[in-house]
Design an enzyme around this catalytic site. Structure first.
Site, PDB file in Angstrom:
ATOM      1  N   GLN A  91     -16.991   6.330  27.327  1.00 42.50           N
ATOM      2  CA  GLN A  91     -16.181   5.174  27.757  1.00 42.50           C
ATOM      3  C   GLN A  91     -15.467   6.233  29.481  1.00 42.50           C
ATOM      4  O   GLN A  91     -15.234   7.637  29.061  1.00 42.50           O
ATOM      5  CB  GLN A  91     -15.403   5.557  26.523  1.00 42.50           C
ATOM      6  CG  GLN A  91     -13.681   4.408  27.107  1.00 42.50           C
ATOM      7  CD  GLN A  91     -12.488   4.489  26.117  1.00 42.50           C
ATOM      8  OE1 GLN A  91     -12.920   5.344  25.084  1.00 42.50           O
ATOM      9  NE2 GLN A  91     -12.033   4.151  26.193  1.00 42.50           N
ATOM     10  N   GLY A  92     -15.861   5.114  30.320  1.00 44.80           N
ATOM     11  CA  GLY A  92     -15.413   5.718  31.748  1.00 44.80           C
ATOM     12  C   GLY A  92     -14.370   5.570  31.427  1.00 44.80           C
ATOM     13  O   GLY A  92     -13.971   4.584  32.689  1.00 44.80           O
TER      14      GLY A  92
ATOM     15  N   SER B 189     -10.986   7.044  32.157  1.00 46.07           N
ATOM     16  CA  SER B 189      -9.908   8.458  32.570  1.00 46.07           C
ATOM     17  C   SER B 189     -10.682   9.226  33.836  1.00 46.07           C
ATOM     18  O   SER B 189     -11.501   9.608  33.211  1.00 46.07           O
ATOM     19  CB  SER B 189     -10.144  10.131  30.679  1.00 46.07           C
ATOM     20  OG  SER B 189      -8.867   9.226  30.283  1.00 46.07           O
TER      21      SER B 189
ATOM     22  N   SER C 285     -16.735  11.465  26.138  1.00 46.78           N
ATOM     23  CA  SER C 285     -17.190  11.815  24.796  1.00 46.78           C
ATOM     24  C   SER C 285     -18.794  11.872  24.821  1.00 46.78           C
ATOM     25  O   SER C 285     -18.881  10.240  24.883  1.00 46.78           O
ATOM     26  CB  SER C 285     -16.406  11.876  24.174  1.00 46.78           C
ATOM     27  OG  SER C 285     -15.278  12.554  23.566  1.00 46.78           O
TER      28      SER C 285
ATOM     29  N   GLU D 214      -9.123   1.005  19.974  1.00 46.48           N
ATOM     30  CA  GLU D 214      -9.492   2.446  19.979  1.00 46.48           C
ATOM     31  C   GLU D 214      -8.087   2.595  18.568  1.00 46.48           C
ATOM     32  O   GLU D 214      -8.077   4.232  18.550  1.00 46.48           O
ATOM     33  CB  GLU D 214      -9.495   2.678  21.398  1.00 46.48           C
ATOM     34  CG  GLU D 214      -9.402   4.582  21.423  1.00 46.48           C
ATOM     35  CD  GLU D 214      -9.817   5.152  22.603  1.00 46.48           C
ATOM     36  OE1 GLU D 214      -9.255   4.336  24.049  1.00 46.48           O
ATOM     37  OE2 GLU D 214     -10.719   6.273  22.769  1.00 46.48           O
TER      38      GLU D 214
ATOM     39  N   GLU E 242       3.746  10.077  23.808  1.00 48.34           N
ATOM     40  CA  GLU E 242       4.142   9.605  25.091  1.00 48.34           C
ATOM     41  C   GLU E 242       3.882   8.607  25.624  1.00 48.34           C
ATOM     42  O   GLU E 242       4.838   7.461  25.221  1.00 48.34           O
ATOM     43  CB  GLU E 242       4.541  10.744  26.210  1.00 48.34           C
ATOM     44  CG  GLU E 242       4.979  12.395  25.617  1.00 48.34           C
ATOM     45  CD  GLU E 242       3.986  12.837  24.906  1.00 48.34           C
ATOM     46  OE1 GLU E 242       3.102  12.767  24.952  1.00 48.34           O
ATOM     47  OE2 GLU E 242       4.850  13.673  23.717  1.00 48.34           O
TER      48      GLU E 242
END
Lengths: 396, 370
Positions: free
Chosen positions: A129-130, A132, A164, A247, A381
């Site tokens: 997963q690209g 962040s 990951s 997710e 948060e």
């Protein structure tokens, strides 16, 4: 409302149980374990996923036309429970199954679904997963990785982080900026990127646990064919929200719950074995209270999942409510991992490989790993902001 | 497997919610209403909605429904601070029908029509939560002696359902008319002022076999039922307090903006929402377990639900007061009525620690059984 299983569901459970017993190595969980080496373990898990596929247990709730079983989330849940009971290995293609595939089912075109979904199920293609970036974490919409149209391709330049399993992946779901001149949420697009493309460099990052599951991934003039755009150009943020809802949602959480419960069951067993001086740890009333608190928290994590499943079966799509799940489980799992360090005495501090270790160092390892729970898939948060603004309707 | 209510159950919930909003607003308490008089007025309205007959068998004029059908109503009762004399009476219908349907047929018919008040007389001074430690006993002479605390609406209860030890030393459940000789109720000064509570003395009360509802099994079922209904009530209180707090922080302005725009406020509201959602999951599961599970699962489910509801309610109600600032501490803002009731339900039907211990024992038994 009915927590009983129908005869068909019971039959399904029996089939799963029998298959797992035959498919797992002899003595599994007692004398036979997963490889200790991280890389060997990853390959072991990929092999296990392929075995599941061959057995017909991959994509239980997926439509049959994409290679799934066409069953419901209830069967999916039963399967997860039985895997837990058998202490079956985890899969590695979580991002493929839970994120890439679900997103394609909602937003992909038919050609994309036919091309990618069966290979995800078969674990032939592993996904990462690209999303962040170093400067786009909680503020994901400010992602700067760019994709510029050039002939039949987009050309991608930029950097992603916390990817990951990138080292084992054939494909990546990539969020990239395709318009610089509009507000940040409106200039992102969602791509499927072949990880073998020239110009991709993967650099492992070492986690506080000492593991190397995640990476930095660099894209330098990487060409992505236009047919690998998912949905409309510049509609990537909305599509990514679907990805994130899955997710953070119930299907993902249930699979985790089962791993956490295995760990808690193990802790309860060890608390009966381990002596704190003259008495077993389990005989200490304060420890009993702490164990019970985690039991309640974890069982209710399962109940939260089952309630969401029932909503999904009625046809409700996952939305911002999935943040309620994720915020809840991440904290109770962390609490459990912290608690596990505090109830078994000094030898809890000994890691795998030490002759005096408890449960092959599982508890100190989980204690280290658990810090990630409240950070990945959106920090606590961010989840709280989402719940407050999008579920409770508080002003932005 | 299905963990959801059906359309009828949601619709009935909405009807009850609307009715309570209109007829039983918390303002009545704030404006000095007498809870006993308020309860008397409410009783007739609830009877009209058919609520007392919800779980009474059809043969006795009820709807013949079960605990899952009552679950969302019990949650609304919690939210609206419906007096526990009402919930006791509705819970009693399930106990009487389950363990003594034929002997209690006449009472069940009256109960369904809203013409019979029942109060549970369970807890005792120095008795804790485990019925094994309760002192009320029927001697070899057939006379019951003991004193029970915090019995809702006891002074006007037609029937008292009491946990006592029989002459053989077995825990049992008895139903006695409130007017029977030797029974006297004395109004208590309690933290919760949204209802009236009494200590009830049983002084040489003559008890016969016909009064017996059941043995230890009936006692355990009743205590589980009351704890499950308390968990549902706490979920309702939590939900109402969350809604109230969210509405307030959207309106209340400081530093030139609604305080609900500050993350310090948002994050507290989000944590409350997570807690309420989870407590609901537990309480709904407990409701199903009361209706359908074997004893071991029922006990385990109920204790999980109650332990979580206790923790949730303490957290959420405390936060609701805090988020209202100085106003939250005023009598006029009326949050304290929920704050009081939450503590009442939390403490009375089993503390977190009591239920935690039961959960651990249940889990260890499951693990030992493989």
């Amino acid at each position: 409302m009915d927590f009983n299983y129908s005869p068909e569901e019971q039959t399904f459970r029996d089939e799963v149980r029998a298959w797992l017993a035959s498919a797992l190595p002899k003595g599994w969980g007692k004398t036979a374990f997963e490889p200790e080496d991280e890389d060997e373990r990853a390959h072991f898990r990929i092999e296990w996923e392929r075995k599941l596929y061959e057995g017909g247990w991959s994509g239980i709730s997926w439509p049959t036309k994409y290679g799934g079983r066409g069953a419901t989330l209830v069967e999916q849940g039963i399967f997860a429970e039985e895997c837990a009971r058998a202490q079956a290995p985890e899969g590695i293609n979580v991002i493929g199954r839970n994120l890439a595939a679900t997103t394609l089912m909602h937003h992909g075109n038919e050609a994309q679904r036919e091309r990618y979904l069966p290979k995800i199920l078969a674990a032939e293609e592993i996904w990462c997963q690209g999303f962040s970036e170093p400067n786009a974490g909680s503020d994901l919409a400010s992602a700067r990785c760019r994709a510029v149209a050039d002939g039949d391709d987009f050309v991608v330049n930029g950097q992603k982080i916390w990817t990951s399993f990138a080292q084992y992946s054939q494909w990546c779901i990539l969020l990239a900026r395709t318009d610089q001149d509009v507000p940040k949420h409106k200039g992102l697009s969602f791509f499927l990127v072949d990880m073998k493309s020239p110009g991709i460099t993967i650099r492992p990052l070492t986690q506080i646990s000492g593991e190397n599951e995640f990476n930095e991934t660099f894209f330098e003039d990487v060409r992505v064919p236009k047919e690998n755009l998912v949905g409309e150009l510049n509609d990537g943020w909305r599509i990514a929200m679907t990805t994130l809802a899955y997710e953070r949602g119930a299907e993902d959480a249930l699979a985790r719950q089962i791993r956490f419960k295995q760990e808690l069951d193990l802790l309860i067993a060890k608390a009966q074995d381990v002596k704190l001086g003259s008495k077993a740890a389990i005989d200490d009333p304060a420890i009993r209270q702490r164990l019970a608190t985690s039991i309640v928290d974890l069982e209710l994590m399962r109940m939260n999942c089952l309630r969401e499943f029932s909503k999904a079966i009625k046809g409700e799509k996952p939305g911002p409510e999935s943040s309620l799940m994720k915020l809840y489980w991440s904290h109770v799992a962390q609490d459990m991992a912290d608690m596990a360090m505090e109830v078994l005495g000094p030898e809890t501090l000994l890691m795998q490989g030490d002759p005096d270790t408890i449960a092959r160092g599982r508890f100190p390892m989980s204690f280290m790993q658990s810090r990630a729970f409240t950070i990945y898939s959106g920090t606590s948060e961010i989840q709280r902001n989402i719940i407050a603004e999008r579920v409770l309707g508080l002003p932005k | 497997m299905n963990f959801d209510f059906n359309e009828e159950q949601y619709m009935f919930r909405d009807t009850v919610r609307d009715s309570l909003k209109a007829e039983f607003p918390v303002d009545l308490f704030r404006d000095g209403g007498d809870p006993v008089a308020m309860e008397a007025a409410l009783w007739g309205q609830l009877a009209e909605l058919g609520l007392f007959g919800l779980m009474v068998p059809e043969e006795q004029g009820g709807l013949g429904l079960g605990m899952v059908d009552f679950a969302l109503i019990a949650e609304e009762f919690g939210a609206a601070l419906v007096p526990l004399s009402v919930t006791d009476t509705i819970c009693a219908s399930l106990v009487l029908a389950k363990f003594a349907a034929s002997v209690q047929a006449e009472n069940l018919a009256k109960l369904a029509a809203g013409e019979l008040r029942v109060a549970f007389a369970v807890y005792e001074k120095n008795g804790g939560y485990d019925p094994a430690d309760f002192a009320a006993t029927i001697g070899g002479d057939g006379l019951l002696n003991g004193r029970k605390l915090l019995v809702a609406g006891a002074d006007r209860a037609d029937l008292l359902v009491i946990v006592a030890r029989d002459a053989a030393g077995t825990l049992a459940l008895y139903a006695l008319e409130g007017a029977r000789a030797g029974i006297s109720a004395s109004r208590e000064t309690a933290l919760d002022i949204t209802g009236d509570y009494h200590s009830v003395s049983f002084d040489k009360v003559s008890v016969s076999d016909a009064d017996r509802i059941g043995g230890a099994e009936a006692v355990d079922f009743t205590l589980d039922l009351l704890a499950a209904v308390a968990a549902l009530g706490l979920a309702g209180i939590g939900s109402r307090m969350l809604d109230t707090a969210v509405a307030y922080v959207k309106e209340r302005s400081q530093f030139g903006q609604p305080i609900g725009k500050f993350q310090a406020i948002k994050h507290r509201c989000a944590d409350m929402a997570v807690d309420v959602n989870t407590a609901r999951s537990g309480a709904y599961y407990a409701a199903w377990a009361i209706a359908s599970a074997e004893e071991a699962e029922r006990l385990w489910a109920v204790s999980m639900a109650k332990a979580k509801a206790n923790r949730m309610a303490v957290h959420v109600v405390r936060e609701a007061v805090q988020l209202h600032g100085g106003m939250g501490y005023t009598w006029e803002m009326a949050l304290h009525f929920h704050y009081r009731r939450a503590r009442h339900l939390e403490v009375l039907y089993g503390s977190t620690e009591y239920h935690n211990e039961r959960v651990l024992q249940g889990t260890m038994a499951q693990l030992a059984a493989g």
